[in-house]
Scaffold this active site. Structure first.
Site, PDB file in Angstrom:
ATOM      1  NE  ARG A 103      -2.554  -0.159   3.619  1.00 57.46           N
ATOM      2  CZ  ARG A 103      -3.352   0.170   4.625  1.00 57.46           C
ATOM      3  NH1 ARG A 103      -4.656   0.094   4.461  1.00 57.46           N
ATOM      4  NH2 ARG A 103      -2.880   0.555   5.774  1.00 57.46           N
ATOM      5  CB  THR A 107      -2.533   7.204  -2.411  1.00 54.83           C
ATOM      6  OG1 THR A 107      -1.794   6.002  -2.687  1.00 54.83           O
ATOM      7  CG2 THR A 107      -1.759   8.393  -2.945  1.00 54.83           C
ATOM      8  CG  ASP A 199       2.276  -3.895   9.103  1.00 48.10           C
ATOM      9  OD1 ASP A 199       2.375  -2.872   8.406  1.00 48.10           O
ATOM     10  OD2 ASP A 199       2.506  -5.048   8.646  1.00 48.10           O
ATOM     11  CG  ASP A 202       5.883  -4.607  10.136  1.00 53.16           C
ATOM     12  OD1 ASP A 202       6.666  -4.989   9.237  1.00 53.16           O
ATOM     13  OD2 ASP A 202       5.535  -3.422  10.277  1.00 53.16           O
TER      14      ASP A 202
HETATM   15  C1  PRP Z   1      -1.423  -5.159   4.299  1.00 55.33           C
HETATM   16  C2  PRP Z   1      -2.312  -6.383   4.328  1.00 55.33           C
HETATM   17  C3  PRP Z   1      -3.110  -6.254   3.062  1.00 55.33           C
HETATM   18  C4  PRP Z   1      -3.286  -4.751   2.962  1.00 55.33           C
HETATM   19  C5  PRP Z   1      -4.668  -4.422   3.447  1.00 55.33           C
HETATM   20  O1  PRP Z   1      -0.367  -5.348   3.456  1.00 55.33           O
HETATM   21  O2  PRP Z   1      -1.602  -7.588   4.412  1.00 55.33           O
HETATM   22  O3  PRP Z   1      -2.437  -6.735   1.912  1.00 55.33           O
HETATM   23  O4  PRP Z   1      -2.309  -4.146   3.822  1.00 55.33           O
HETATM   24  O5  PRP Z   1      -4.941  -3.086   3.256  1.00 55.33           O
HETATM   25  P1  PRP Z   1      -6.003  -2.556   2.204  1.00 55.33           P
HETATM   26  O6  PRP Z   1      -7.225  -3.408   2.381  1.00 55.33           O
HETATM   27  O7  PRP Z   1      -6.207  -1.140   2.637  1.00 55.33           O
HETATM   28  O8  PRP Z   1      -5.419  -2.663   0.844  1.00 55.33           O
HETATM   29  P2  PRP Z   1       0.793  -4.251   3.265  1.00 55.33           P
HETATM   30  O9  PRP Z   1       0.454  -3.369   2.119  1.00 55.33           O
HETATM   31  O10 PRP Z   1       1.057  -3.590   4.585  1.00 55.33           O
HETATM   32  O11 PRP Z   1       2.027  -5.122   2.810  1.00 55.33           O
HETATM   33  P3  PRP Z   1       2.823  -6.291   3.580  1.00 55.33           P
HETATM   34  O12 PRP Z   1       1.927  -7.487   3.658  1.00 55.33           O
HETATM   35  O13 PRP Z   1       3.973  -6.511   2.681  1.00 55.33           O
HETATM   36  O14 PRP Z   1       3.216  -5.796   4.954  1.00 55.33           O
HETATM   37  N1  URA Z   2      -2.640  -3.703   6.924  1.00 57.30           N
HETATM   38  C1  URA Z   2      -2.331  -4.264   8.120  1.00 57.30           C
HETATM   39  O1  URA Z   2      -1.396  -5.058   8.216  1.00 57.30           O
HETATM   40  N2  URA Z   2      -3.050  -3.904   9.183  1.00 57.30           N
HETATM   41  C2  URA Z   2      -4.073  -3.059   9.113  1.00 57.30           C
HETATM   42  O2  URA Z   2      -4.715  -2.775  10.146  1.00 57.30           O
HETATM   43  C3  URA Z   2      -4.378  -2.481   7.861  1.00 57.30           C
HETATM   44  C4  URA Z   2      -3.655  -2.835   6.785  1.00 57.30           C
END
Ligand code: PRP
Ligand code: URA
Length: 208
Positions: A103, A107, A199, A202
């Site tokens: 993400r 934005t 997160d 993480d």
């Molecule tokens: C997190 C999560 C989803 C997304 C959800 O991933 O695992 O993929 O955010 O958010 P959304 O519904 O608003 O799109 P992130 O982009 O943090 O990446 P990561 O899994 O690599 O930490």
């Molecule tokens: N992605 C995450 O990992 N946690 C949240 O709460 C939202 C997006």
């Protein structure tokens, strides 16, 4: 209503541990695996079985078996990978595709950086997996990408969903059913789910 929510006291119990800031990486991963297994059972409630004859120690019987070749799972990198072991507990030979999305921090729009699907993805039923459905942007972009490859049967499995994310999927992909462990209250100003679990990537990978 396109969502199915696991409604069980033991899921609430497991989620309480998962959400807790003091829960460490090992236990977090184990709980994600366990909840993903249960979600996968629920998501496969309508699986079509192929007729087969087997022999018990006492007699032959006609029964049904799943053809795992009809399915693929697609974890959204990174956090979605944390759900894969739990799903493989249910369908161990399933093909796995990967999509990498992150993400944009300002934005909140998803940015694709990786896409690799098994052969014949268009003829498989695809289960998209990601623990968090926040704005729904990442899941919706994944589903759109899969549809461009000809996939017509898609389900979405997540652990924590926000009402906004559910609405996004219902509006943009009304054909996709969502299976989640809980629906939380709302998003904060950074599009994190409240109360949520933080997160997910993480916490699965211990990166923060
Ligand atoms: C997190 C999560 C989803 C997304 C959800 O991933 O695992 O993929 O955010 O958010 P959304 O519904 O608003 O799109 P992130 O982009 O943090 O990446 P990561 O899994 O690599 O930490
Ligand atoms: N992605 C995450 O990992 N946690 C949240 O709460 C939202 C997006």
């Amino acid at each position: 209503m396109n969502e199915f929510v696991l409604n069980h006291p033991l899921i609430t119990h497991k989620l309480a541990i998962l959400r807790d800031i003091n829960t460490g990486t090992k236990e977090f991963r184990e709980l994600v695996t366990e909840i993903s297994t249960i979600l996968m059972y629920e998501a496969m409630w309508d699986a079509k079985l192929e007729k087969t004859t087997i022999e018990t120690p006492l007699e032959k019987m006609e029964t049904g078996m799943l053809n795992e070749d009809n399915y693929a799972i697609v974890p959204i990198l990174r956090a979605g990978m944390g759900m894969v072991d739990g799903i493989l507990n249910v369908i161990p030979n399933v093909k796995i595709g990967h999509i990498g999305l992150y993400r944009n921090e300002e934005t909140f729009e998803p940015v694709e950086y990786y896409y690799k699907m098994p052969d014949g993805i268009g003829s498989r039923e695809v289960l998209v997996v990601d623990p968090m459905l926040a704005t729904g942007g990442s899941a919706s972009a994944t589903i759109s990408r899969l549809k461009r490859d000809g996939v017509s049967k898609i389900k979405l499995l997540c652990i924590v969903a926000a009402p906004q994310g559910i609405k996004t999927i219902e509006d943009e992909h009304p054909d996709v059913k969502i299976f989640c462990a809980t629906v939380d209250r709302e998003l904060n100003e950074n599009a994190y789910i409240l109360p949520g679990l933080g997160d997910a990537g993480d916490r699965v990978y211990g990166t923060k």
